[in-house]
Enzyme design. Structure first.
Site, PDB file in Angstrom:
ATOM      1  N   HIS A 119     -86.721  -5.239 -18.528  1.00 40.33           N
ATOM      2  CA  HIS A 119     -86.899  -6.017 -19.758  1.00 40.33           C
ATOM      3  C   HIS A 119     -88.364  -6.346 -20.042  1.00 40.33           C
ATOM      4  O   HIS A 119     -88.654  -7.223 -20.848  1.00 40.33           O
ATOM      5  CB  HIS A 119     -86.066  -7.311 -19.687  1.00 40.33           C
ATOM      6  CG  HIS A 119     -84.586  -7.048 -19.696  1.00 40.33           C
ATOM      7  ND1 HIS A 119     -83.652  -7.975 -19.298  1.00 40.33           N
ATOM      8  CD2 HIS A 119     -83.877  -5.950 -20.052  1.00 40.33           C
ATOM      9  CE1 HIS A 119     -82.432  -7.454 -19.406  1.00 40.33           C
ATOM     10  NE2 HIS A 119     -82.544  -6.232 -19.852  1.00 40.33           N
ATOM     11  N   ASN A 215     -74.597 -14.066  -5.147  1.00 38.67           N
ATOM     12  CA  ASN A 215     -74.621 -14.960  -6.312  1.00 38.67           C
ATOM     13  C   ASN A 215     -73.822 -16.219  -5.941  1.00 38.67           C
ATOM     14  O   ASN A 215     -72.749 -16.102  -5.355  1.00 38.67           O
ATOM     15  CB  ASN A 215     -73.971 -14.263  -7.528  1.00 38.67           C
ATOM     16  CG  ASN A 215     -74.312 -14.939  -8.842  1.00 38.67           C
ATOM     17  OD1 ASN A 215     -74.218 -16.157  -8.965  1.00 38.67           O
ATOM     18  ND2 ASN A 215     -74.703 -14.160  -9.830  1.00 38.67           N
ATOM     19  N   ALA A 233     -79.752 -16.857  -3.357  1.00 41.42           N
ATOM     20  CA  ALA A 233     -80.447 -15.660  -2.854  1.00 41.42           C
ATOM     21  C   ALA A 233     -81.366 -16.004  -1.683  1.00 41.42           C
ATOM     22  O   ALA A 233     -81.353 -15.332  -0.644  1.00 41.42           O
ATOM     23  CB  ALA A 233     -81.248 -15.042  -3.991  1.00 41.42           C
TER      24      ALA A 233
HETATM   25  P1  OAD Z   1     -78.485 -15.542 -16.385  1.00 42.61           P
HETATM   26  O1  OAD Z   1     -79.123 -16.845 -16.681  1.00 42.61           O
HETATM   27  O2  OAD Z   1     -77.518 -14.990 -17.365  1.00 42.61           O
HETATM   28  O3  OAD Z   1     -77.705 -15.622 -15.004  1.00 42.61           O
HETATM   29  C1  OAD Z   1     -78.292 -16.168 -13.858  1.00 42.61           C
HETATM   30  C2  OAD Z   1     -77.390 -15.856 -12.681  1.00 42.61           C
HETATM   31  O4  OAD Z   1     -78.032 -16.333 -11.509  1.00 42.61           O
HETATM   32  C3  OAD Z   1     -76.022 -16.542 -12.736  1.00 42.61           C
HETATM   33  O5  OAD Z   1     -75.015 -15.594 -12.430  1.00 42.61           O
HETATM   34  C4  OAD Z   1     -76.110 -17.617 -11.651  1.00 42.61           C
HETATM   35  O6  OAD Z   1     -74.861 -17.856 -11.010  1.00 42.61           O
HETATM   36  C5  OAD Z   1     -77.080 -16.980 -10.686  1.00 42.61           C
HETATM   37  N1  OAD Z   1     -77.841 -17.932  -9.836  1.00 42.61           N
HETATM   38  C6  OAD Z   1     -78.171 -19.230 -10.090  1.00 42.61           C
HETATM   39  N2  OAD Z   1     -78.890 -19.745  -9.067  1.00 42.61           N
HETATM   40  C7  OAD Z   1     -79.030 -18.745  -8.152  1.00 42.61           C
HETATM   41  C8  OAD Z   1     -79.673 -18.655  -6.877  1.00 42.61           C
HETATM   42  N3  OAD Z   1     -80.343 -19.683  -6.346  1.00 42.61           N
HETATM   43  N4  OAD Z   1     -79.602 -17.461  -6.219  1.00 42.61           N
HETATM   44  C9  OAD Z   1     -78.939 -16.411  -6.751  1.00 42.61           C
HETATM   45  N5  OAD Z   1     -78.329 -16.439  -7.943  1.00 42.61           N
HETATM   46  C10 OAD Z   1     -78.370 -17.588  -8.642  1.00 42.61           C
HETATM   47  O7  OAD Z   1     -79.666 -14.505 -16.077  1.00 42.61           O
HETATM   48  P2  OAD Z   1     -79.658 -12.914 -16.100  1.00 42.61           P
HETATM   49  O8  OAD Z   1     -78.358 -12.380 -15.636  1.00 42.61           O
HETATM   50  O9  OAD Z   1     -80.878 -12.455 -15.413  1.00 42.61           O
HETATM   51  O10 OAD Z   1     -82.860 -10.719 -21.117  1.00 42.61           O
HETATM   52  O11 OAD Z   1     -79.811 -12.632 -17.649  1.00 42.61           O
HETATM   53  C11 OAD Z   1     -79.918 -11.324 -18.095  1.00 42.61           C
HETATM   54  C12 OAD Z   1     -80.833 -11.237 -19.275  1.00 42.61           C
HETATM   55  O12 OAD Z   1     -80.428 -12.189 -20.278  1.00 42.61           O
HETATM   56  C13 OAD Z   1     -82.269 -11.628 -19.007  1.00 42.61           C
HETATM   57  O13 OAD Z   1     -83.033 -10.582 -18.438  1.00 42.61           O
HETATM   58  C14 OAD Z   1     -82.763 -11.951 -20.360  1.00 42.61           C
HETATM   59  C15 OAD Z   1     -81.622 -12.805 -20.830  1.00 42.61           C
HETATM   60  O14 OAD Z   1     -81.499 -12.947 -22.155  1.00 42.61           O
HETATM   61  C16 OAD Z   1     -83.828 -10.546 -22.021  1.00 42.61           C
HETATM   62  O15 OAD Z   1     -84.695 -11.364 -22.211  1.00 42.61           O
HETATM   63  C17 OAD Z   1     -83.708  -9.240 -22.747  1.00 42.61           C
END
Ligand code: OAD
Length: 241
Positions: A119, A215, A233
């Site tokens: 991204h 996760n 993580a």
């Molecule tokens: P999200 O905010 O959608 O999801 C975050 C994930 O991290 C969730 O599944 C949580 O359960 C998990 N989580 C929280 N704390 C954690 C920890 N300490 N260790 C491990 N996991 C943890 O973020 P993304 O999936 O990255 O795109 O979102 C995907 C995309 O949506 C991003 O890249 C961005 C956003 O809009 C763009 O900007 C194009």
């Protein structure tokens, strides 16, 4: 050590190949907020609605204020144990690729080299006029917003992929060509709500390759993953490495 963590550790010790897919959750323990859930709000705007070309056309200053705010948070953050552990996997496993959805540069700061920033990168600007890309770790001054190109004076935008925009084809090519040689994918800290990144574990599953997940919450792949670890993580990697 929990059974699942032990199984993942054993896989890693013998692995010849691995793809790792990371999302915002891996940087949460570095103090960078995730997108969804209560963290995902900024001045009552839905973060995902600001990450669009439409929002930028309507109000580039507002979008830049948001990116400037995110830059300021990320500038205070440092990679955590999980980022360094993934760099360690890169060193241990011959055929390795890290695919990150994160734009925060923390994997690079941890030393990762075999990585694709699917991204983009929040510290890069892209000129909407001449296409010049510049990497600079800084926060813009209020009176610089929205910033303009030093070469052609057109508006600069963050060099990140916004909703409704495609992932650059050369980036997709690297990722999809790399799947063939990988025996497994390890998915860390992503909600898997955003495509095409979210497709990757499904493709691995469909090709009878292994799928692993770390996760604290369940996701759409938890039910079929070969190993699904509920935990943060940083803490899980502290046990694995
Ligand atoms: P999200 O905010 O959608 O999801 C975050 C994930 O991290 C969730 O599944 C949580 O359960 C998990 N989580 C929280 N704390 C954690 C920890 N300490 N260790 C491990 N996991 C943890 O973020 P993304 O999936 O990255 O795109 O979102 C995907 C995309 O949506 C991003 O890249 C961005 C956003 O809009 C763009 O900007 C194009």
């Amino acid at each position: 050590m929990k059974q699942e963590i032990k199984k993942l550790r054993e896989f890693i010790l013998n692995a010849k190949s691995l793809m790792v897919l990371t999302g915002a959750g891996i940087s949460k323990d570095s103090g960078v907020p995730t997108f969804r859930g209560e963290d995902g709000l900024w001045r009552n705007y839905d973060a995902t609605k600001l990450a669009t070309p439409y929002a930028f056309r309507e109000n580039p200053k507002l979008v830049w204020e948001w990116y400037n705010w995110r830059r300021s948070i990320i500038l205070k953050a440092a990679p955590n144990y999980a980022h360094f552990a993934i760099k360690k996997l890169e060193d241990m496993i011959e055929d390795f690729l890290l695919v990150t959805q994160n734009v925060d540069n923390l994997h690079r700061d941890a030393g990762s080299k075999k990585l694709v920033e699917m991204h983009g990168n929040i510290f890069e600007t892209l000129c909407t006029g001449c296409g010049h890309v510049k990497f600079e770790k800084k926060v813009f001054r209020e009176d610089e917003l929205p910033p303009r190109c030093g070469r052609c004076n057109s508006l600069l935008r963050p060099n990140v992929v916004w909703f409704t925009e495609p992932i650059p084809s050369e980036v997709l090519k690297i990722i999809f060509e790399s799947i063939d040689s990988k025996e497994a994918i390890l998915v860390v800290g992503t909600s898997l709500f955003v495509y095409p990144a979210a497709l990757l574990p499904f493709i691995f599953k469909e090709r009878n390759k292994k799928v692993f997940e770390i996760n604290p919450e369940e996701t759409d792949i938890s039910c079929f993953a070969d190993i699904s670890i509920r935990g943060k993580a940083k803490e899980v990697f502290e046990e694995i490495i």
